[in-house]
Design a protein around this motif. Structure first.
Motif, mmCIF file in Angstrom:
data_model
loop_
_atom_site.group_PDB
_atom_site.id
_atom_site.type_symbol
_atom_site.label_atom_id
_atom_site.label_comp_id
_atom_site.label_asym_id
_atom_site.label_seq_id
_atom_site.Cartn_x
_atom_site.Cartn_y
_atom_site.Cartn_z
ATOM 1 N N GLU A 166 0.817 -1.217 0.000
ATOM 2 C CA GLU A 166 0.000 0.000 0.000
ATOM 3 C C GLU A 166 0.849 1.264 0.000
ATOM 4 O OE1 GLU A 166 -2.572 -0.381 3.377
ATOM 5 O OE2 GLU A 166 -3.972 -1.685 2.317
ATOM 6 N N VAL A 167 2.120 1.125 -0.372
ATOM 7 C CA VAL A 167 3.034 2.260 -0.273
ATOM 8 C C VAL A 167 2.626 3.407 -1.196
ATOM 9 C CG1 VAL A 167 4.633 1.274 -1.986
ATOM 10 C CG2 VAL A 167 5.460 2.944 -0.318
ATOM 11 N N ASN A 197 0.402 7.089 -0.229
ATOM 12 C CA ASN A 197 1.047 8.365 -0.580
ATOM 13 C C ASN A 197 0.412 8.989 -1.818
ATOM 14 O OD1 ASN A 197 3.529 8.656 1.314
ATOM 15 N ND2 ASN A 197 3.651 6.531 0.601
ATOM 16 N N GLU A 198 -0.879 8.790 -1.965
ATOM 17 C CA GLU A 198 -1.588 9.297 -3.142
ATOM 18 C C GLU A 198 -1.402 10.799 -3.332
ATOM 19 O OE1 GLU A 198 -6.238 9.853 -4.660
ATOM 20 O OE2 GLU A 198 -5.760 8.581 -2.925
ATOM 21 N N GLY A 199 -1.553 11.555 -2.241
ATOM 22 C CA GLY A 199 -1.435 13.004 -2.346
ATOM 23 C C GLY A 199 -0.058 13.452 -2.800
ATOM 24 N N LEU A 200 0.984 12.853 -2.225
ATOM 25 C CA LEU A 200 2.345 13.223 -2.607
ATOM 26 C C LEU A 200 2.644 12.845 -4.049
ATOM 27 C CD1 LEU A 200 4.344 12.200 0.602
ATOM 28 C CD2 LEU A 200 3.780 14.506 -0.175
ATOM 29 N N ILE A 201 2.164 11.690 -4.481
ATOM 30 C CA ILE A 201 2.434 11.249 -5.847
ATOM 31 C C ILE A 201 1.761 12.163 -6.864
ATOM 32 C CG2 ILE A 201 2.005 9.367 -7.498
ATOM 33 C CD1 ILE A 201 2.382 7.410 -5.198
ATOM 34 N N LYS A 202 0.562 12.634 -6.545
ATOM 35 C CA LYS A 202 -0.172 13.470 -7.492
ATOM 36 C C LYS A 202 0.341 14.904 -7.542
ATOM 37 C CE LYS A 202 -4.619 11.045 -7.620
ATOM 38 N NZ LYS A 202 -6.074 11.139 -7.324
ATOM 39 N N PHE A 203 0.801 15.414 -6.406
ATOM 40 C CA PHE A 203 1.105 16.842 -6.348
ATOM 41 C C PHE A 203 2.580 17.160 -6.105
ATOM 42 C CE2 PHE A 203 -3.325 16.325 -4.857
ATOM 43 C CZ PHE A 203 -3.963 17.020 -5.870
ATOM 44 N N LEU A 204 3.392 16.147 -5.798
ATOM 45 C CA LEU A 204 4.807 16.395 -5.576
ATOM 46 C C LEU A 204 5.616 15.712 -6.676
ATOM 47 C CD1 LEU A 204 7.098 17.492 -3.756
ATOM 48 C CD2 LEU A 204 7.097 15.283 -2.596
ATOM 49 N N TRP A 257 -3.262 5.547 -11.506
ATOM 50 C CA TRP A 257 -3.948 4.459 -10.811
ATOM 51 C C TRP A 257 -4.328 4.828 -9.384
ATOM 52 C CZ3 TRP A 257 -0.128 0.119 -12.676
ATOM 53 C CH2 TRP A 257 -0.439 -0.208 -14.008
ATOM 54 N N VAL A 258 -3.497 5.666 -8.736
ATOM 55 C CA VAL A 258 -3.801 6.000 -7.344
ATOM 56 C C VAL A 258 -5.040 6.883 -7.254
ATOM 57 C CG1 VAL A 258 -1.442 5.740 -6.512
ATOM 58 C CG2 VAL A 258 -2.191 7.963 -7.384
#
Length: 287
Positions: free
Chosen positions: A111-112, A116-123, A286-287
Motif C-alpha cells: 500500500e506504499v 502516498n496518493e497526495g504526494l504522488i499526485k502533487f509532488l 492508478w492511485v
C-alpha cells in the motif's frame, strides 16, 4: 482539428508512452530517489515521531511491545515444547525481530503508493522515494527492537564470535529485498486493489509456516516429523530469517541459506525492474 492533426497527436502520445517505458528512465528513477536521501530520511523519521506523538515514552514503546510479545511467546512455547528457555527465548525474540521487518516491508509495501496518493499526485518526485522512505522507516523500527536482543544477550549469554559481523551484510540483503518487494507489490496493488488483503492473509499464513515461535531442532527426536519440517526450506522467508538469526545468536553459519537468498534477490529485482519499467508512469493515474 483536421485528421492529420489528430493522427499527429496520437503519434506523439504513442511516442511519449513508449519513451516512458525505458530501462533508462527506470534506473534514473531509482538513482534520483536515492539522491533525495535527506527528504525520505526526514519523512521516515517523522513517521515514527508522528505515530507516538504525545506519548511519554515515545518510540520506546516499539521496544517494549516487542519485548513483551517475545517474552510471552518464549515462555509459553518453551513450556509447551519442553525446551530450555535460555535457548528458546532468544530464538523467538530474534525471529520476531527479523519477522517484524520482513512483514512490515511486505504489508506496507503493498500500500506504499496508495498511502502516498497526495504526494504522488502533487509532488514531482521519483516513485522510488516512497520505497526508500518505507525501508528506512522499517530499519528504524528494527534498530529500536534491537535493544531487546542486546538485553537478552546479557541475560542469556551466547557464544558470539566474528560471525556476528555477518549480521551487517545479512540485514543489508534484507533491506535490498524489502525494496524490490515494495516496488513489485506496490505497483500491482495500486492497479488491483484486491491484492493488499490477499497479501495480508498470505503473510499471516507465512508467519506460522516459518520457524519463528518453533524450531526444526525441537523435532529431532521424531525423524518423520523432522523430515516434513525440512520442507520449510521451500519458504523463501526462512532463508532470510536464518542468514541474520544465525550470526545474532552465535550459531553455525549455513552458507546454503545465503546462496538461496542471493538467488531470490536477483530474481526478485529482475521482476521488480520489469514492473517499474513498464508501469512506473501509470502509478500516478492508478492511485
Amino acid at each position: 482539428m483536421t485528421v492529420s492533426d489528430s493522427e499527429a497527436r496520437d503519434g506523439a502520445s504513442a511516442i511519449e508512452m513508449s519513451g516512458s517505458r525505458s530501462w533508462k528512465r527506470a534506473f534514473a528513477d531509482i538513482a534520483a530517489g536515492w539522491q533525495q536521501r535527506p527528504l525520505w530520511g526526514y519523512l521516515g523519521w517523522q513517521d515514527i515521531k508522528q505515530r507516538y506523538r504525545r506519548s511519554v515514552l515515545g518510540p520506546l514503546w516499539i521496544s517494549i511491545s516487542m519485548g513483551v510479545i517475545a517474552l510471552g511467546l518464549g515462555i509459553l512455547y518453551s513450556a509447551l515444547f519442553k525446551v530450555d528457555i535460555a535457548e528458546f527465548l532468544p530464538h523467538v525474540a530474534v525471529g520476531l525481530l527479523i519477522w517484524n521487518f520482513v512483514s512490515g516491508c511486505i504489508l506496507e509495501g503493498s500500500e506504499v503508493f496508495i498511502a502516498n496518493e497526495g504526494l504522488i499526485k502533487f509532488l514531482p518526485a521519483p516513485l522510488t522515494l516512497h520505497i526508500y522512505r518505507l525501508v528506512w522507516r522499517q530499519t528504524l523500527f528494527f534498530a529500536h527492537n534491537l535493544v531487546v536482543w542486546v538485553v537478552l544477550m546479557f541475560v542469556f549469554p551466547h557464544p558470539l564470535g566474528w560471525s556476528l559481523l555477518l549480521a551487517i551484510p545479512a540485514f543489508a540483503l534484507l533491506m535490498i529485498n524489502g525494496a524490490w518487494v515494495a516496488i513489485l507489490s506496490g505497483i500491482l496493488a495500486t492497479r488491483f486493489r484486491d491484492i493488499p488483503p490477499i497479501i495480508a492473509s498470505v503473510t499471516q499464513l507465512v508467519f506460522y509456516l516459518t520457524p519463528i515461535v518453533w524450531s526444526i531442532d525441537i523435532l529431532s527426536d521424531n525423524e518423520a516429523a523432522r523430515e516434513r519440517a525440512n520442507l520449510v526450506e521451500l519458504n523463501p522467508v526462512f532463508h532470510f530469517l536464518e542468514i541474520l538469526r544465525q550470526p545474532l545468536l552465535g550459531q553455525e553459519i549455513v552458507w546454503r541459506y545465503w546462496i538461496v537468498a542471493g538467488v531470490i534477490t536477483v530474481v526478485g529485482w529482475a521482476a521488480a525492474l520489469v514492473c517499474l519499467r513498464n508501469y512506473r508512469s501509470r502509478v500516478a493515474y492508478w492511485v
